[in-house]
Design a protein around this motif. Structure first.
Motif, PDB file in Angstrom:
ATOM      1  N   MET A   1       0.889  17.856  -6.217  1.00  0.00           N
ATOM      2  CA  MET A   1       0.266  16.525  -5.967  1.00  0.00           C
ATOM      3  C   MET A   1       1.565  15.435  -5.694  1.00  0.00           C
ATOM      4  O   MET A   1       1.216  14.479  -5.144  1.00  0.00           O
ATOM      5  N   ASP A   2       2.548  15.724  -6.414  1.00  0.00           N
ATOM      6  CA  ASP A   2       3.853  15.011  -5.801  1.00  0.00           C
ATOM      7  C   ASP A   2       3.902  15.001  -4.348  1.00  0.00           C
ATOM      8  O   ASP A   2       4.193  13.924  -3.585  1.00  0.00           O
ATOM      9  N   ALA A   5       1.322  12.660  -2.912  1.00  0.00           N
ATOM     10  CA  ALA A   5       1.772  11.224  -3.009  1.00  0.00           C
ATOM     11  C   ALA A   5       2.856  10.815  -2.056  1.00  0.00           C
ATOM     12  O   ALA A   5       2.522   9.898  -1.146  1.00  0.00           O
ATOM     13  N   ARG A   6       3.777  11.740  -2.013  1.00  0.00           N
ATOM     14  CA  ARG A   6       5.198  11.412  -1.004  1.00  0.00           C
ATOM     15  C   ARG A   6       4.494  11.297   0.352  1.00  0.00           C
ATOM     16  O   ARG A   6       4.792  10.187   1.009  1.00  0.00           O
ATOM     17  N   ARG A   9       2.685   7.873   0.972  1.00  0.00           N
ATOM     18  CA  ARG A   9       3.450   6.800   1.140  1.00  0.00           C
ATOM     19  C   ARG A   9       4.349   6.679   2.509  1.00  0.00           C
ATOM     20  O   ARG A   9       4.415   5.926   3.009  1.00  0.00           O
ATOM     21  N   MET A  13       4.054   3.927   5.215  1.00  0.00           N
ATOM     22  CA  MET A  13       5.121   3.400   6.012  1.00  0.00           C
ATOM     23  C   MET A  13       5.081   3.370   7.347  1.00  0.00           C
ATOM     24  O   MET A  13       5.462   2.284   8.152  1.00  0.00           O
ATOM     25  N   LEU A  16       2.436   1.310   8.753  1.00  0.00           N
ATOM     26  CA  LEU A  16       2.945  -0.164   8.673  1.00  0.00           C
ATOM     27  C   LEU A  16       3.892  -0.451   9.895  1.00  0.00           C
ATOM     28  O   LEU A  16       3.740  -1.572  10.534  1.00  0.00           O
TER      29      LEU A  16
END
Lengths: 432, 280, 299
Positions: A1-2, A5-6, A9, A13, A16
């Motif tokens: 899960m982590d 999530a990473r 993100r 980024m 973006l």
């Protein structure tokens, strides 16, 4: 899960950064010219000036490849140019060149944002040969120092729908020269029926310009010589407001904004349209040959007594950096040369402030007599008045509200009262 | 429950009739927008009521929009701005909500009270000093200025905090036993677990800031930095109100992204609104 | 709270954790929210002009001037009037729509989507579309009215109907939002309440609504009303883009006046004073809401 999530993100980024990079590339995408100065310019009335500005800019950049002109989102009217410049000036992000209405030059220079052009003019060898009208040059001066070069000048005129005029028994070749004559013609156009209106007077033009026209044409002024007391409530002002009331009550002027009225005039439902000569190019485009268009002089002009506010604008240099100021001056000087001024005149309806350009346009004016009407009124030209003090912009709004109360019909029966309250309100807003 | 068939049918029909009528009213502006955007000028000015164009001019109107203003750039700007704002908001709100929900400390109640207070603050009321601040910092006409008033989303902090409180402490304890540091807990545990709330926050943020006009209008001026709503206002000035077909096309272009996103992810949107409504 | 593993071993490391986590929020909050809040109150007591080098304190002169300024008074009245027009209409519409949609399961998602669509449209874009729809000669509304033989009014060009036109747009844009809020409330009312009421003899839908549904909906209705009122006070974009406060200041509203004074007339001290009035208005409403529903503390 982590891990997910990473990953999310990182993806965010990256996206973006990607968008950011793409936009930066897009923004800076110019052919790789070393040390190109980019100047930002802000002008107003895009529907009138866009073609002319782009043409001038293109020519300038062709002759000066080391300077690039970028246009900001054009302001709808001169007020917004003033607001943008003053607003941006504190942070130093104001545009480098602005096209400012002649009534706004003072406000910009008072705030210390405008660059005095006298040293540049003195260094310009061929400046005097342009034949710049001394009144015109004075229009761009504040306390003897030049802050703006007049770019495009306009004066109030009357546009006539020649077909309606003929049907009402008038003669498009001999248009009325008095307000009585105009109102009479308007009444006859009204009588034609079919939803046609006789007359529209552009009461809501920027900076109360057409109101000043009425008052000045009678020999009046806005304030007294010391600029401390209201003077438009004198005989000239009373006549002016009475005329406005006559337009509404006798000529049955419709309650519209000048843009809506322009639409209706072009559609053939308004016979006479009193507004700036600057609109000629735009009106011709919208009319698109639907009817013959005639332009007539502003009525009741008496030599020696009458004045008219010069509409139009000047170009000002508002750049901060001395190098950019020099580059900006090059553009301003170029754009106000006779050839460019003549081009602007041909595309818009504004006329140039100097004789040499006027000479270039002689043939054009012969072939297009409508464009020459405003030029003939030049001897009556005077400054477009700007109220002094911190409430100058608010005063414009106050006057416009009062005029609207007449035009809407609400207080058309009592113009004297409207003038009195206008005077009282403006007096309160003047610097004590 | 005894149901009487005829009454049930009548009620059902009445319901459909009413909802279809009101639905039509809600959709009418969209329909009119698309209809006008696909008509040429002479049909628009004809004063004759018809929805379908006789000559389809939709692509021409769209082309006019893209030729007059850099609409594609504006759309891209919109994406960048909403992404930037949400990323910053999340980065600031998430840890703050975590300590408000899960870490007792002195002054926690005060901080939460401040969050509630800011929640009530209408953003426009403080726009003037925020503008002056952005000026002083030299941020005018940059995207940082666009994000400035929204960095601290009291709404986001509140929403996340409420949601975090429903996460059982045992989960956190287990993570700590496993050796998770506190920051790891925030970003690698809380964030994924509270995805519904984060999504709701994101939807709220993106919708608000995509559609926003007041603040961008004050701080942006360069033509290449405008966001879609500013682009429409710009376009309207350019045309000075004569080319209605292109104007409606511009409106359609600006409305389309969010509407499409909404149609594709309806449940998320509505759940998000419901979540925000209930929790307040 | 029962004894459990507390985050961070020592209180110092906990303090550091709190500082790192809440620090940015507190710092930025002070700089971008609280600071400006104080600043706007301070500015309202000055004669600051945008871009001016110096300004001076003039006490409450701005507020006194506002009280005597016919434009401000008109603006304040218009804001309240607009609110009085939009809030009841959009609340009732939202409630009605929610009840209708919830009454039967058929096509619920579809109706919900259709009615929520206006909320998704950017206000500026919607304003531009509505402006054209309300065009007296070319717009859909008057063309439709002409079909049934009614000569439509001038809508946005007539001072008597301009604010009403804006209210129409406002209701259109917000009824879907309210509908969703009510729907959430309705679905949270357990169905057995309604069945119980039916068994108890409230066979008519109206009785069921009045006896069971409405009392349970009251809190959420109050919430919707307060939110709607605050949102209605925030009217700005439609006025800015379409009417500019006109005709004859009939659509001049608080936020628009604030914007004009601060950024167009450059009388920024005055603009700040209007902002303070706006804050006071919203603050009062919020206090009223808290006072009325003090027991509804966040769970």
């Amino acid at each position: 899960m982590d891990v997910n999530a990473r990953r999310t993100r990182i993806k965010q980024m990256a996206a973006l950064a990607g968008y950011g990079a793409a936009t930066l590339v897009g923004a800076g995408a110019t052919p790789a010219l070393a040390a190109q100065t980019e100047l930002e310019m802000l002008y107003a009335f895009p529907d009138l000036f866009r073609a002319a500005m782009q043409s001038v800019a293109k020519r300038f950049m062709a002759a000066n490849p080391d300077v690039r002109i970028v246009f900001r989102a054009p302001a709808p009217q001169y007020e917004q140019v003033l607001q943008t410049v003053l607003r941006d000036a504190v942070a130093g992000t104001q545009p480098d060149i602005v096209e400012q209405g002649l009534n706004g030059i003072r406000a910009v220079s008072d705030q210390g944002v405008a660059v005095a052009l006298d040293p540049f003019i003195a260094a310009q060898k061929d400046f005097a040969s342009r034949g710049l009208n001394p009144e015109m040059l004075a229009a761009g001066q504040v306390k003897g120092r030049t802050y703006a070069l007049p770019f495009a000048i306009s004066l109030p005129v009357l546009y006539y729908n020649a077909e309606l005029v003929k049907r009402a028994g008038g003669d498009p070749a001999h248009l009325p020269t008095t307000w009585d004559g105009v109102i009479d013609l308007a009444k006859r156009i009204n009588a034609l029926g079919g939803g046609t209106n006789g007359l529209f007077y552009a009461w809501d033009e920027t900076g109360n310009w057409m109101w000043q026209a009425l008052v000045f044409s009678r020999g009046g002024t806005m304030l007294d010589a010391a600029e401390r007391k209201v003077a438009f409530d004198g005989a000239a002002g009373q006549w002016a407001i009475a005329q406005l009331a006559r337009f509404v009550r006798e000529a049955r002027m419709p309650y519209l904004t000048h843009l809506a009225a322009r639409e209706q005039f072009a559609a053939g439902t308004i016979g006479i349209f009193a507004t700036s000569s600057a609109q000629l190019g735009a009106i011709q485009k919208i009319v698109a040959g639907r009817f013959a268009l005639s332009v007539g002089v502003y009525p009741d002009l008496k030599p020696g007594v009458s004045r008219l506010p010069s509409g139009g604008n000047g170009l000002m240099v508002t750049a901060k950096d001395p190098a950019r100021q020099r580059a900006a001056w090059r553009f301003v000087e170029f754009a106000t040369r006779p050839e460019q001024a003549a081009e602007v005149a041909r595309l818009t309806g504004y006329f140039p402030p100097d004789e040499k350009a006027g000479a270039l346009l002689a043939d054009f004016y012969r072939a297009n007599p409508n464009f020459a009407v405003a030029v003939r009124e030049q001897s009556f030209a005077s400054a477009w008045y700007a109220f002094p003090g911190p409430n100058g912009l608010k005063i414009i709004d106050v006057i416009k509200d009062q005029l609207e109360s007449v035009v809407s019909g609400r207080r058309a029966g009592d113009p004297g009262q409207v003038l009195a309250s206008m005077a009282a309100q403006v007096q309160r807003l003047l610097p004590q | 429950m005894k149901i009487r068939a005829p009454r049930r049918l009548a009620g059902s029909i009445a319901r459909h009739l009413l909802l279809c009528t009101s639905g039509l009213l809600c959709l009418l502006p969209f329909v009119w927008m698309l209809s006008t955007a696909s008509k040429p000028a002479n049909e628009i000015f004809s004063r004759h009521l018809h929805f379908l164009p006789q000559h389809f001019a939709g692509w021409r109107n769209v082309a006019t929009v893209f030729a007059s203003v850099p609409m594609l750039r504006y759309l891209a700007n919109g994406v960048v701005v909403v992404a930037l704002i949400f990323a910053l908001q999340l980065a600031i709100a998430l840890p703050c909500a975590y300590v408000l929900a899960k870490v007792p400390f002195r002054g926690r109640r005060l901080l939460f009270g401040a969050v509630l207070f800011c929640l009530m603050l209408p953003p426009q009321a403080v726009a003037i000093p925020q503008f002056l601040l952005a000026q002083r910092l030299g941020l005018i006409d940059t995207w940082w200025a666009m994000a400035l008033p929204y960095l601290v989303s009291a709404f986001g902090i509140y929403l996340l905090r409420q949601y975090f409180r429903t996460i059982p402490d045992e989960l956190l304890d287990a993570a700590r036993l496993d050796g998770f540091g506190e920051f790891a807990i925030v970003f690698r545990l809380m964030l994924p677990v509270s995805l519904p709330a984060v999504t709701a926050f994101g939807i709220f943020s993106v919708t608000t800031h995509w559609n926003e006009f007041f603040w961008p209008q004050i701080v942006l001026s360069s033509p290449d930095k405008l966001t879609p709503p500013l682009g429409i206002a710009f376009f309207r000035n350019e045309e000075a109100g004569t080319d209605y077909g292109a104007l409606m096309a511009a409106a359609a272009i600006v409305i389309a992204p969010l509407v499409l996103a909404f149609l594709l992810a309806q449940r998320r949107f509505i759940e998000g609104i419901a979540l925000t409504g209930l929790k307040s | 709270m029962a004894e459990r593993l507390l985050p961070a071993a020592t209180s110092r490391s906990r303090a550091r954790l709190v500082a790192l986590c809440a620090g940015p929020a507190v710092l930025f909050g002070l700089v971008t929210l609280i600071g400006p809040l104080v600043a706007v109150v301070v500015l309202s007591l000055t004669d600051y002009r945008l871009g001016a080098a110096h300004f001076s304190f003039i006490g409450t002169r701005n507020f006194v001037a506002l009280a005597h300024d016919p434009v401000f008074r008109h603006s304040f009245a218009n804001t309240l009037l607009y609110s009085a027009l939009v809030v009841p209409a959009s609340t009732l519409a939202g409630l009605g729509l929610a009840l209708l949609i919830d009454a039967r399961p058929a096509m619920r998602a579809f109706y919900r989507t259709v009615h929520f669509l206006p909320v998704m449209a950017a206000t500026i874009a919607a304003a531009v579309v509505w402006e054209f729809m309300l065009n007296p000669s070319l717009g859909l509304v008057n063309l439709l009215l002409a079909q049934v033989g009614i000569a439509g009014p001038r809508w946005l060009e007539d001072p008597k109907t301009a604010l009403l036109s804006l209210a129409l747009i406002g209701v259109w844009q917000s009824c879907g939002f309210n509908m969703v809020l009510f729907l959430t409330g309705l679905t949270s009312i357990a169905p057995q309440y309604r069945e119980a009421a039916a068994v108890d003899g409230a066979a008519h839908a109206w009785d069921r609504f009045w006896l069971v549904t409405w009392p349970l909906l009251r809190p959420i209705t109050a919430f919707v009303v307060v939110i709607s009122v605050i949102r209605s006070f925030q009217l700005f974009e439609t006025v800015y883009v379409i009417t500019g406060g006109g005709p004859q200041k009939s659509t001049e509203v608080l936020l628009y006046t604030m914007f004009s004074e601060a950024f167009e007339f450059f009388r920024t001290g005055r603009g700040a004073a209007i902002a303070v009035v706006f804050l006071a208005l919203v603050g009062t409403l919020t206090l009223v809401r808290f006072w009325l529903f003090a027991d509804r503390s966040p769970s």
